[in-house]
Design a protein around this motif. Structure first.
Motif, PDB file in Angstrom:
ATOM      1  N   LEU A  79      16.676  -9.253  -2.285  1.00  0.00           N
ATOM      2  CA  LEU A  79      15.554  -8.768  -1.491  1.00  0.00           C
ATOM      3  C   LEU A  79      14.749  -7.713  -2.253  1.00  0.00           C
ATOM      4  CD1 LEU A  79      17.328  -8.527   1.981  1.00  0.00           C
ATOM      5  CD2 LEU A  79      15.572 -10.195   1.304  1.00  0.00           C
ATOM      6  N   ALA A  80      15.446  -6.776  -2.884  1.00  0.00           N
ATOM      7  CA  ALA A  80      14.759  -5.722  -3.644  1.00  0.00           C
ATOM      8  C   ALA A  80      13.975  -6.314  -4.808  1.00  0.00           C
ATOM      9  CB  ALA A  80      15.772  -4.692  -4.154  1.00  0.00           C
ATOM     10  N   GLY A  81      14.574  -7.256  -5.517  1.00  0.00           N
ATOM     11  CA  GLY A  81      13.900  -7.887  -6.652  1.00  0.00           C
ATOM     12  C   GLY A  81      12.652  -8.640  -6.235  1.00  0.00           C
ATOM     13  N   ILE A  82      12.741  -9.375  -5.144  1.00  0.00           N
ATOM     14  CA  ILE A  82      11.577 -10.100  -4.638  1.00  0.00           C
ATOM     15  C   ILE A  82      10.491  -9.130  -4.214  1.00  0.00           C
ATOM     16  CG2 ILE A  82      10.777 -11.543  -2.702  1.00  0.00           C
ATOM     17  CD1 ILE A  82      13.531 -13.006  -2.973  1.00  0.00           C
ATOM     18  N   ASP A  83      10.879  -8.079  -3.489  1.00  0.00           N
ATOM     19  CA  ASP A  83       9.899  -7.066  -3.077  1.00  0.00           C
ATOM     20  C   ASP A  83       9.172  -6.491  -4.282  1.00  0.00           C
ATOM     21  OD1 ASP A  83      10.621  -7.282  -0.382  1.00  0.00           O
ATOM     22  OD2 ASP A  83      11.987  -5.559  -0.462  1.00  0.00           O
ATOM     23  N   LEU A  84       9.932  -6.075  -5.277  1.00  0.00           N
ATOM     24  CA  LEU A  84       9.346  -5.430  -6.451  1.00  0.00           C
ATOM     25  C   LEU A  84       8.453  -6.389  -7.232  1.00  0.00           C
ATOM     26  CD1 LEU A  84       9.188  -2.874  -8.179  1.00  0.00           C
ATOM     27  CD2 LEU A  84      11.206  -3.692  -9.416  1.00  0.00           C
ATOM     28  N   TYR A  85       8.938  -7.588  -7.483  1.00  0.00           N
ATOM     29  CA  TYR A  85       8.174  -8.560  -8.265  1.00  0.00           C
ATOM     30  C   TYR A  85       6.835  -8.880  -7.607  1.00  0.00           C
ATOM     31  CZ  TYR A  85       6.787 -12.881 -10.547  1.00  0.00           C
ATOM     32  OH  TYR A  85       6.070 -13.843 -11.216  1.00  0.00           O
ATOM     33  N   TYR A  86       6.882  -9.205  -6.325  1.00  0.00           N
ATOM     34  CA  TYR A  86       5.648  -9.624  -5.664  1.00  0.00           C
ATOM     35  C   TYR A  86       4.719  -8.456  -5.362  1.00  0.00           C
ATOM     36  CZ  TYR A  86       7.211 -14.375  -5.644  1.00  0.00           C
ATOM     37  OH  TYR A  86       7.608 -15.621  -6.057  1.00  0.00           O
ATOM     38  N   TYR A  87       5.278  -7.264  -5.204  1.00  0.00           N
ATOM     39  CA  TYR A  87       4.412  -6.084  -5.074  1.00  0.00           C
ATOM     40  C   TYR A  87       3.678  -5.816  -6.392  1.00  0.00           C
ATOM     41  CZ  TYR A  87       2.806  -1.316  -4.889  1.00  0.00           C
ATOM     42  OH  TYR A  87       2.021  -0.193  -4.969  1.00  0.00           O
ATOM     43  N   LEU A  88       4.411  -5.841  -7.493  1.00  0.00           N
ATOM     44  CA  LEU A  88       3.803  -5.579  -8.805  1.00  0.00           C
ATOM     45  C   LEU A  88       2.779  -6.644  -9.192  1.00  0.00           C
ATOM     46  CD1 LEU A  88       6.898  -4.287 -10.824  1.00  0.00           C
ATOM     47  CD2 LEU A  88       5.006  -2.941  -9.858  1.00  0.00           C
ATOM     48  N   ASN A  89       2.891  -7.831  -8.606  1.00  0.00           N
ATOM     49  CA  ASN A  89       1.924  -8.897  -8.867  1.00  0.00           C
ATOM     50  C   ASN A  89       0.842  -8.982  -7.783  1.00  0.00           C
ATOM     51  OD1 ASN A  89       2.715 -10.510 -11.384  1.00  0.00           O
ATOM     52  ND2 ASN A  89       4.657 -10.110 -10.365  1.00  0.00           N
ATOM     53  N   ASN A  90       0.737  -7.922  -6.985  1.00  0.00           N
ATOM     54  CA  ASN A  90      -0.305  -7.805  -5.954  1.00  0.00           C
ATOM     55  C   ASN A  90      -0.315  -8.953  -4.955  1.00  0.00           C
ATOM     56  OD1 ASN A  90      -1.404  -5.321  -6.934  1.00  0.00           O
ATOM     57  ND2 ASN A  90      -2.330  -6.490  -8.594  1.00  0.00           N
ATOM     58  N   VAL A  91       0.860  -9.443  -4.605  1.00  0.00           N
ATOM     59  CA  VAL A  91       0.962 -10.519  -3.626  1.00  0.00           C
ATOM     60  C   VAL A  91       1.279  -9.952  -2.236  1.00  0.00           C
ATOM     61  CG1 VAL A  91       2.271 -12.599  -2.992  1.00  0.00           C
ATOM     62  CG2 VAL A  91       1.669 -12.175  -5.390  1.00  0.00           C
ATOM     63  N   ILE A  92       2.076  -8.889  -2.191  1.00  0.00           N
ATOM     64  CA  ILE A  92       2.469  -8.290  -0.919  1.00  0.00           C
ATOM     65  C   ILE A  92       2.061  -6.823  -0.874  1.00  0.00           C
ATOM     66  CG2 ILE A  92       4.360  -9.903  -0.459  1.00  0.00           C
ATOM     67  CD1 ILE A  92       6.306  -7.865  -1.610  1.00  0.00           C
ATOM     68  N   LYS A  93       2.035  -6.285   0.344  1.00  0.00           N
ATOM     69  CA  LYS A  93       1.606  -4.901   0.563  1.00  0.00           C
ATOM     70  C   LYS A  93       2.652  -3.891   0.081  1.00  0.00           C
ATOM     71  CE  LYS A  93      -0.361  -3.690   4.414  1.00  0.00           C
ATOM     72  NZ  LYS A  93      -0.738  -3.508   5.821  1.00  0.00           N
ATOM     73  N   TRP A  94       2.179  -2.666  -0.071  1.00  0.00           N
ATOM     74  CA  TRP A  94       3.043  -1.563  -0.506  1.00  0.00           C
ATOM     75  C   TRP A  94       4.193  -1.326   0.470  1.00  0.00           C
ATOM     76  CZ3 TRP A  94       3.857   2.524   2.676  1.00  0.00           C
ATOM     77  CH2 TRP A  94       2.955   2.686   3.741  1.00  0.00           C
TER      78      TRP A  94
END
Length: 124
Positions: A79-94
């Motif tokens: 879960l943490a990895g998915i959150d971080l990856y997609y946040y850093l790629n501007n796919v999901i909110k902060w």
């Protein structure tokens, strides 16, 4: 482990809220987490957390098991990895970074339980 169970209960409640929220009030969930195109996927991922609540209950109430704790930690890491990856790629909110931080906190907690609290695993 009895005196260190508080964070395990916090994780169970957090996962339970994560499971229930999209079903109870999808509009507020989307307002906080951002728009989604596949609502079925939101609900599916939410429900997939339920077995991890059961694993935490098992470790807290029945038997400390390094293998079960590892499964819980892998869930948190995923879960943490998915959150971080997609946040850093501007796919999901902060707001997903809050989840990322909580998942890392849960991982640290379970490492503490394995290293400090649990009895050593004796083979043979």
């Amino acid at each position: 482990m009895k005196k260190y169970q508080t964070l395990a209960y916090v994780q169970m409640i957090y996962f339970l809220l994560t499971i229930i929220w999209p079903f109870v009030h999808l509009e507020s969930f989307l307002e906080i987490t951002g728009p989604k195109t596949d609502i079925w996927l939101v609900k599916t991922v939410s429900l997939l957390l339920f077995p991890y609540i059961l694993l935490i209950v098992y470790v807290v109430k029945i038997k400390e098991s390094p293998l079960v704790i590892l499964a819980i930690m892998l869930c948190c890491a995923g879960l943490a990895g998915i959150d971080l990856y997609y946040y850093l790629n501007n796919v999901i909110k902060w707001t997903y970074m809050i989840d990322c931080i909580l998942e890392i906190l849960f991982i640290v907690y379970w490492i503490f339980i394995l290293k400090v609290v649990s009895k050593p695993l004796i083979i043979g």
